[in-house]
Each structure stands twice: as C-alpha cells, then as structure tokens.
Design an enzyme around this catalytic site. Structure first.
Site, PDB file in Angstrom:
ATOM      1  N   ASN A 204     -82.091  -3.894-119.103  1.00 45.91           N
ATOM      2  CA  ASN A 204     -80.092  -4.592-120.106  1.00 45.91           C
ATOM      3  C   ASN A 204     -81.068  -5.140-120.770  1.00 45.91           C
ATOM      4  O   ASN A 204     -80.328  -5.376-121.779  1.00 45.91           O
ATOM      5  CB  ASN A 204     -79.382  -5.000-118.991  1.00 45.91           C
ATOM      6  CG  ASN A 204     -78.474  -4.083-118.629  1.00 45.91           C
ATOM      7  OD1 ASN A 204     -78.182  -2.992-119.215  1.00 45.91           O
ATOM      8  ND2 ASN A 204     -79.324  -3.505-116.998  1.00 45.91           N
TER       9      ASN A 204
ATOM     10  N   HIS B 264     -71.942  -4.645-114.659  1.00 46.86           N
ATOM     11  CA  HIS B 264     -71.785  -4.542-112.612  1.00 46.86           C
ATOM     12  C   HIS B 264     -72.312  -2.242-112.635  1.00 46.86           C
ATOM     13  O   HIS B 264     -71.504  -2.002-113.451  1.00 46.86           O
ATOM     14  CB  HIS B 264     -71.187  -4.969-111.952  1.00 46.86           C
ATOM     15  CG  HIS B 264     -70.939  -4.373-110.172  1.00 46.86           C
ATOM     16  ND1 HIS B 264     -71.260  -4.801-109.888  1.00 46.86           N
ATOM     17  CD2 HIS B 264     -69.986  -3.005-110.097  1.00 46.86           C
ATOM     18  CE1 HIS B 264     -71.540  -3.876-108.989  1.00 46.86           C
ATOM     19  NE2 HIS B 264     -70.645  -3.409-108.355  1.00 46.86           N
TER      20      HIS B 264
ATOM     21  N   LEU C 231     -79.046 -12.217-109.608  1.00 54.00           N
ATOM     22  CA  LEU C 231     -78.117 -11.668-108.371  1.00 54.00           C
ATOM     23  C   LEU C 231     -77.865 -13.066-107.841  1.00 54.00           C
ATOM     24  O   LEU C 231     -77.495 -13.404-106.409  1.00 54.00           O
ATOM     25  CB  LEU C 231     -79.297 -11.258-107.482  1.00 54.00           C
ATOM     26  CG  LEU C 231     -79.916  -9.863-107.974  1.00 54.00           C
ATOM     27  CD1 LEU C 231     -80.990  -9.565-107.210  1.00 54.00           C
ATOM     28  CD2 LEU C 231     -78.688  -9.178-107.859  1.00 54.00           C
TER      29      LEU C 231
ATOM     30  N   GLU D 170     -75.320   2.001-119.098  1.00 53.47           N
ATOM     31  CA  GLU D 170     -75.637   0.286-119.256  1.00 53.47           C
ATOM     32  C   GLU D 170     -75.891  -0.280-120.865  1.00 53.47           C
ATOM     33  O   GLU D 170     -75.345  -0.839-121.473  1.00 53.47           O
ATOM     34  CB  GLU D 170     -76.307  -0.441-117.825  1.00 53.47           C
ATOM     35  CG  GLU D 170     -75.234  -0.211-116.686  1.00 53.47           C
ATOM     36  CD  GLU D 170     -76.170  -0.514-115.467  1.00 53.47           C
ATOM     37  OE1 GLU D 170     -76.853  -1.399-116.135  1.00 53.47           O
ATOM     38  OE2 GLU D 170     -76.372  -0.129-114.459  1.00 53.47           O
TER      39      GLU D 170
END
Ligand code: GRF
Length: 239
Positions: free
Chosen positions: A15, A108, A89, A178
């Site tokens: 990402n 997410h 995380l 995403e």
C-alpha cells in the site's frame, strides 16, 4: 500548497508503494516520511528506494512517552499534515492522535465494523470472512482514533468472495482494491485540508463527510478481478 504525508507501515508495504506511485508528479500532496516499528520492514526499503526519508521507531518494551516523543519529533521535522497507516500493526499513541486530529487515516482489509479490532490483521481477517460465509468483503478507509479499527469510516469498496477462495486468493483480490481505494482516499483528504487553508481540520472534514456519492456505485460484484478505478476516482473527485 502541497500537503505532506507520513506513512506508517510494519510489513511489506504494497500500500505504501501504491501511495508512492500515485503521488509522483501530483501537486496536491507528497510523501515526506515513512515510519516503521520494524527495522527489517520491506516498507522502509521501498521508501529509501524512492528517496523518501525512512525512520525506524521501535515500540516494543519502550515507555509510551518515549515512543510518542520520537513520533512527534519525526512528524514535526517532516512538517507532516496527514498520517496514513498502511499495514502498521501498533496503536498510535493518544498524544499523536490528538495532535493530528482528523488527519490520520488507516486502511483495513475488510468491511468494518465487521472483522476488525485487536488481533484482526493479515491472514486472520480473510480466514474469518471465509468462515463466516460472507459473500462480500473489501477494504475500508477510516479515520484513526485510540482504538483498533474504530474511527469514522470514509470509504469502503465491496469485493466478492468467490466459491473456492483461500485466505490468500481473497487477500490478493482485496489488496488490488486497496491499492486503488487508499491513494484516492488520501488524495481526497489532502484536497479537503488544502481547501480549508489552515482552518480547523475537524470542521473541514465534517463538512466533507459523508461523501456525496455512495461507494456502492463504483463496483460490480461480478467483476471479481476488475476494480472500477475510474468509478472510485469519481467518488473522491480526483483524477
Ligand atoms: C493491508 O491488507 C492493509 O489493509 C492492512 O495491512 C495490510 C498491509 O499490506 N492494514 P501491505 O504491507 O501494504 O502490503
């Protein structure tokens, strides 16, 4: 004026790569910093290869005040306007959230509020979706608060769950979505903040959310492998 983005990532950083590729040559925003809690995160390597300053800020076994101070220093030095979490995380310290109120986004890999919360990351999310029998999943972009996956949702992109999906095949299909949804959402926030010209970010954002067009206009459930990129860009009013 160009908004400055800091990306936080713990893992492979695909990402992050999508964000780097998206903002090359765009005036609205630039990525000025990448932060990871893991020294060996591929995301840091991707940042260095793109000529973006990359910081390792360890979190494990450190007092939260020390972590907060490191983050505030790094974000301040990079003159950060927007923080984009991309596979990070850890919880963001409350003082950082407060300083960057309405300026921190996360992506997410499921349709929140389902399949989110503490411990729901990576393969576990997609396993839970498959176990539930859901026929639809997809990424969610939301503002970040002090709790995992709970801030205000700004965009979702439904992706079909197919008959023979494994957690891996499903993760890959969601990840493709995403990589289009997140850059468009981050660019949208950059435009909202730039248009506010220093006014209160909370006010600017609440004027702009909810988005005028439903995300549901931007996909067809039978198009498993072909996200409607033009549709998602129209949703956010970006090119
Ligand atoms: C993505 O699935 C994202 O939704 C989640 O963590 C994963 C990160 O993947 N928050 P990558 O490191 O960007 O490849």
């Amino acid at each position: 004026m160009s908004e400055r983005i800091a990306v936080f990532a713990s893992g492979s950083g695909t990402n992050l790569q999508a964000l780097i590729d998206h903002f090359v040559g765009r005036d609205v925003a630039e990525i000025g910093l990448v932060i990871s809690d893991r020294e060996d995160a591929d995301a840091l390597e991707r940042a260095r290869s793109a000529g973006i300053p990359a910081h390792h800020i360890p979190v494990s076994s450190r007092p939260i005040a020390a972590v907060t101070a490191d983050m505030v220093d790094a974000l301040g030095a990079a003159r950060t306007d927007i923080v984009a979490l991309a596979g990070y995380l850890r919880l963001i310290p409350p003082d950082v959230i407060r300083r960057y109120s309405h300026r921190v986004l996360n992506i997410h890999p499921a349709l929140l509020p389902a399949f989110g919360g503490k411990g729901m990351f990576g393969r576990r999310v997609h396993e839970a979706v498959l176990e539930s029998g859901s026929r639809v999943t997809g990424p969610t972009v939301h503002f970040v608060n002090e709790r995992y996956d709970e801030g205000r949702i700004i965009a979702q992109w439904p992706v079909p769950v197919l008959e023979n999906d494994s957690p891996e095949s499903l993760a890959e299909r969601v990840l493709r979505a995403e990589h289009v949804l997140y850059p468009a959402a981050v660019e949208w926030l950059a435009r909202v903040l730039a248009a506010a010209e220093g006014d209160d970010a909370a006010h600017a954002v609440s004027e702009a959310v909810p988005l005028p067009v439903s995300a549901h206009a931007c996909f067809r459930l039978d198009e498993a492998s072909a996200p409607d990129e033009a549709g998602i860009r129209r949703l956010f009013g970006v090119d």
